[in-house]
Design a protein around this motif. Structure first.
Motif, PDB file in Angstrom:
ATOM      1  N   SER A 100      13.166  37.593 153.041  1.00  0.00           N
ATOM      2  CA  SER A 100      15.383  38.428 153.460  1.00  0.00           C
ATOM      3  C   SER A 100      15.285  39.641 154.179  1.00  0.00           C
ATOM      4  CB  SER A 100      15.170  39.698 152.209  1.00  0.00           C
ATOM      5  OG  SER A 100      14.134  41.023 152.003  1.00  0.00           O
ATOM      6  N   LEU A 101      14.340  39.428 155.355  1.00  0.00           N
ATOM      7  CA  LEU A 101      14.635  39.839 156.592  1.00  0.00           C
ATOM      8  C   LEU A 101      16.054  39.841 157.583  1.00  0.00           C
ATOM      9  CD1 LEU A 101      14.000  41.152 159.139  1.00  0.00           C
ATOM     10  CD2 LEU A 101      13.585  38.976 160.468  1.00  0.00           C
ATOM     11  N   GLN A 102      16.919  38.612 157.295  1.00  0.00           N
ATOM     12  CA  GLN A 102      18.293  38.385 157.333  1.00  0.00           C
ATOM     13  C   GLN A 102      19.191  39.301 157.397  1.00  0.00           C
ATOM     14  OE1 GLN A 102      19.472  36.946 160.612  1.00  0.00           O
ATOM     15  NE2 GLN A 102      17.318  36.606 161.049  1.00  0.00           N
ATOM     16  N   GLN A 103      18.861  39.799 155.125  1.00  0.00           N
ATOM     17  CA  GLN A 103      19.890  40.491 154.412  1.00  0.00           C
ATOM     18  C   GLN A 103      20.259  41.278 155.259  1.00  0.00           C
ATOM     19  OE1 GLN A 103      19.172  40.408 150.842  1.00  0.00           O
ATOM     20  NE2 GLN A 103      18.232  37.766 150.747  1.00  0.00           N
ATOM     21  N   LYS A 104      19.496  41.713 156.295  1.00  0.00           N
ATOM     22  CA  LYS A 104      19.727  43.056 157.218  1.00  0.00           C
ATOM     23  C   LYS A 104      20.813  42.802 157.708  1.00  0.00           C
ATOM     24  CE  LYS A 104      16.662  45.704 154.584  1.00  0.00           C
ATOM     25  NZ  LYS A 104      17.030  46.953 153.649  1.00  0.00           N
ATOM     26  N   LYS A 105      21.091  44.503 158.282  1.00  0.00           N
ATOM     27  CA  LYS A 105      21.980  43.705 160.228  1.00  0.00           C
ATOM     28  C   LYS A 105      21.376  44.491 161.103  1.00  0.00           C
ATOM     29  CE  LYS A 105      26.210  42.805 158.067  1.00  0.00           C
ATOM     30  NZ  LYS A 105      27.645  43.477 157.882  1.00  0.00           N
ATOM     31  N   ASN A 106      20.760  46.057 160.282  1.00  0.00           N
ATOM     32  CA  ASN A 106      19.756  47.091 162.035  1.00  0.00           C
ATOM     33  C   ASN A 106      18.271  46.948 161.016  1.00  0.00           C
ATOM     34  OD1 ASN A 106      19.322  49.658 162.128  1.00  0.00           O
ATOM     35  ND2 ASN A 106      20.339  48.662 164.033  1.00  0.00           N
ATOM     36  N   LEU A 107      17.035  47.180 161.620  1.00  0.00           N
ATOM     37  CA  LEU A 107      16.078  47.665 161.520  1.00  0.00           C
ATOM     38  C   LEU A 107      16.036  48.665 162.155  1.00  0.00           C
ATOM     39  CD1 LEU A 107      13.831  44.990 161.790  1.00  0.00           C
ATOM     40  CD2 LEU A 107      14.837  45.577 159.732  1.00  0.00           C
ATOM     41  N   VAL A 108      15.035  50.670 161.349  1.00  0.00           N
ATOM     42  CA  VAL A 108      14.076  51.208 162.056  1.00  0.00           C
ATOM     43  C   VAL A 108      13.107  50.485 162.480  1.00  0.00           C
ATOM     44  CG1 VAL A 108      14.044  53.162 161.442  1.00  0.00           C
ATOM     45  CG2 VAL A 108      16.267  52.007 160.344  1.00  0.00           C
ATOM     46  N   LEU A 109      12.850  50.798 163.726  1.00  0.00           N
ATOM     47  CA  LEU A 109      11.926  50.851 164.225  1.00  0.00           C
ATOM     48  C   LEU A 109      11.166  52.007 164.672  1.00  0.00           C
ATOM     49  CD1 LEU A 109      12.274  48.848 166.751  1.00  0.00           C
ATOM     50  CD2 LEU A 109      11.604  47.415 164.978  1.00  0.00           C
ATOM     51  N   PRO A 110       9.645  52.202 163.851  1.00  0.00           N
ATOM     52  CA  PRO A 110       8.608  53.217 163.859  1.00  0.00           C
ATOM     53  C   PRO A 110       7.601  52.904 165.178  1.00  0.00           C
ATOM     54  CG  PRO A 110       8.283  52.317 161.318  1.00  0.00           C
ATOM     55  CD  PRO A 110       9.513  51.416 162.482  1.00  0.00           C
ATOM     56  N   VAL A 111       7.301  54.396 165.721  1.00  0.00           N
ATOM     57  CA  VAL A 111       5.788  54.032 166.753  1.00  0.00           C
ATOM     58  C   VAL A 111       5.336  54.060 166.559  1.00  0.00           C
ATOM     59  CG1 VAL A 111       8.132  55.175 168.145  1.00  0.00           C
ATOM     60  CG2 VAL A 111       6.428  56.023 167.672  1.00  0.00           C
ATOM     61  N   GLN A 112       4.767  55.065 165.129  1.00  0.00           N
ATOM     62  CA  GLN A 112       3.239  54.199 164.406  1.00  0.00           C
ATOM     63  C   GLN A 112       3.265  53.773 163.242  1.00  0.00           C
ATOM     64  OE1 GLN A 112       2.636  58.861 162.935  1.00  0.00           O
ATOM     65  NE2 GLN A 112       0.544  58.094 163.134  1.00  0.00           N
ATOM     66  N   ASP A 113       1.902  53.207 162.996  1.00  0.00           N
ATOM     67  CA  ASP A 113       1.860  52.141 161.697  1.00  0.00           C
ATOM     68  C   ASP A 113       1.813  53.315 160.375  1.00  0.00           C
ATOM     69  OD1 ASP A 113       1.853  49.213 162.313  1.00  0.00           O
ATOM     70  OD2 ASP A 113       0.173  49.455 163.685  1.00  0.00           O
ATOM     71  N   GLY A 114       1.625  52.904 159.490  1.00  0.00           N
ATOM     72  CA  GLY A 114       1.653  53.821 158.563  1.00  0.00           C
ATOM     73  C   GLY A 114       2.316  53.297 157.340  1.00  0.00           C
ATOM     74  N   LEU A 115       2.517  53.625 155.580  1.00  0.00           N
ATOM     75  CA  LEU A 115       3.322  53.144 154.776  1.00  0.00           C
ATOM     76  C   LEU A 115       4.199  54.503 154.771  1.00  0.00           C
ATOM     77  CD1 LEU A 115       1.157  51.970 152.576  1.00  0.00           C
ATOM     78  CD2 LEU A 115       2.256  50.417 153.562  1.00  0.00           C
ATOM     79  N   PHE A 116       6.102  53.647 154.779  1.00  0.00           N
ATOM     80  CA  PHE A 116       7.186  54.266 154.204  1.00  0.00           C
ATOM     81  C   PHE A 116       6.875  55.112 152.406  1.00  0.00           C
ATOM     82  CE2 PHE A 116       6.727  54.265 158.355  1.00  0.00           C
ATOM     83  CZ  PHE A 116       7.932  55.161 158.558  1.00  0.00           C
ATOM     84  N   VAL A 117       6.361  55.700 152.344  1.00  0.00           N
ATOM     85  CA  VAL A 117       6.959  55.274 150.229  1.00  0.00           C
ATOM     86  C   VAL A 117       8.219  56.568 150.234  1.00  0.00           C
ATOM     87  CG1 VAL A 117       5.254  55.520 147.776  1.00  0.00           C
ATOM     88  CG2 VAL A 117       4.407  55.528 150.645  1.00  0.00           C
ATOM     89  N   ALA A 118       9.048  56.012 149.429  1.00  0.00           N
ATOM     90  CA  ALA A 118      10.329  56.007 149.072  1.00  0.00           C
ATOM     91  C   ALA A 118      10.099  57.573 148.159  1.00  0.00           C
ATOM     92  CB  ALA A 118      11.131  55.290 148.178  1.00  0.00           C
ATOM     93  N   GLU A 119      10.803  59.005 148.110  1.00  0.00           N
ATOM     94  CA  GLU A 119      11.090  59.166 146.492  1.00  0.00           C
ATOM     95  C   GLU A 119      11.912  58.889 145.630  1.00  0.00           C
ATOM     96  OE1 GLU A 119      12.634  63.649 146.446  1.00  0.00           O
ATOM     97  OE2 GLU A 119      13.882  62.073 147.272  1.00  0.00           O
ATOM     98  N   LYS A 120      12.786  58.138 145.943  1.00  0.00           N
ATOM     99  CA  LYS A 120      13.398  57.800 144.769  1.00  0.00           C
ATOM    100  C   LYS A 120      12.949  55.938 145.182  1.00  0.00           C
ATOM    101  CE  LYS A 120      16.340  61.127 143.679  1.00  0.00           C
ATOM    102  NZ  LYS A 120      18.012  61.610 143.733  1.00  0.00           N
ATOM    103  N   PRO A 121      12.360  54.640 143.559  1.00  0.00           N
ATOM    104  CA  PRO A 121      11.800  53.663 144.428  1.00  0.00           C
ATOM    105  C   PRO A 121      13.252  52.975 144.153  1.00  0.00           C
ATOM    106  CG  PRO A 121       9.642  54.472 143.552  1.00  0.00           C
ATOM    107  CD  PRO A 121      11.133  55.846 144.118  1.00  0.00           C
TER     108      PRO A 121
END
Length: 297
Positions: A100-121
């Motif tokens: 599904s990558l190409q469905q996105k136009k822009n990506l956020v690139l974090p500088v630190q590894d880890g998981l981003f857990v959504a408050e509202k999935p």
């Protein structure tokens, strides 16, 4: 001396125009993932510094950069170039699977590894992560990304089952309304009346109903007037998987065309050997037919 000062001020003002606001964070826009791009070099240095600080137990500033996806970019390429784990890139951008990558136009690139857990999935993966880490979120830092709140869990990774789901996601239903009339496996053929191995499943639906791609991929083959399958389509997906859609009335895609999950690819028909309008669906991996009911979601 005055000229040097004026030049320096002009440089700073010009450089600051490359910042844009993403809620409470300032994000630098990277144009190219190459060493020629000064911001990409800066990003790589921050990634290395964050990794060192994390290992030594020092505080890490979770800065974010941004990048506009190019047509030939793949998820693996971007993660590798950025030296960031795939799950970090995926969870920061709400990407449920690499296709599904190409469905996105822009990506956020974090500088630190880890998981981003959504408050509202909003997707299955986000629900899985929030359910697993619900007891750890209260102490985790909050980050705003594209008007959504995420909790950041430093250095966390996908579990084996989550990684399997990410790399080999399920298949969406190919019909808006379809009734299962024949399952996968041995059955008595409605045409010959003899026992025969059924390589897929049959979904009854009115003639002309839209047929959708179960998963993002590339149109591998479009076949017309086959004696058995009639008009049919084969899509090629990641991990060597294929999906086949048979007995179509119309084929609305061309070979080598890219399709997204949910894209219309044809309509239900009665072409080939069939007793009525329905879709015959097969899922294949490495030449072996799989039971579609185990993969549809």
């Amino acid at each position: 001396m005055k000229r040097k000062v004026l030049f320096f001020i002009f440089f700073i003002l010009s450089f600051s125009q490359k910042f844009f606001s993403q809620d409470s964070l300032s994000v630098l826009q990277i144009n190219e993932l190459t060493s020629k791009d000064i911001l990409f070099r800066q990003y790589q240095e921050e990634v290395q510094l964050a990794s060192k600080n994390q290992i030594s137990g020092k505080a890490v500033d979770l800065n974010l950069y941004s990048y506009n996806i190019k047509p030939k970019d793949t998820f693996f390429f971007i993660a590798s170039r950025c030296s960031i784990r795939q799950e970090t890139l995926a969870t920061a951008n709400s990407i449920e699977n690499p296709d599904s990558l190409q469905q996105k136009k822009n990506l956020v690139l974090p500088v630190q590894d880890g998981l981003f857990v959504a408050e509202k999935p909003v997707n299955t993966m986000e629900y899985l992560l929030k359910n697993q880490y619900k007891d750890e979120l209260e102490a985790a830092p909050e980050i705003q990304i594209r008007e959504r709140t995420f909790y950041f869990l430093a250095n966390k990774r996908f579990t084996p089952s989550q990684r399997a789901f990410f790399l080999t996601p399920g298949f969406a239903s190919p019909l808006e309304n379809g009734v299962l009339t024949s399952a996968f496996g041995k059955r008595i053929s409605p045409i010959t009346g003899k026992w025969k191995n059924h390589k897929g499943i049959d979904l009854a639906s009115p003639l002309g109903s839209n047929v959708y791609a179960c998963r993002a991929g590339v149109v591998y083959r479009t076949i017309y007037s086959d004696p058995t399958y009639g008009n049919y389509i084969i899509l090629l997906h990641s991990n060597g998987m294929q999906s086949l859609y048979a007995h179509l009335d119309t084929i609305d895609v061309k070979e080598d065309e890219n399709v997204n999950a949910g894209s219309k690819i044809g309509t239900v028909g009665v072409s080939g050997l069939t007793t009525g309008p329905h879709l015959h669906l097969e899922i294949i991996q490495s030449g072996k037919n799989l039971d579609p009911q185990k993969y549809l979601r």
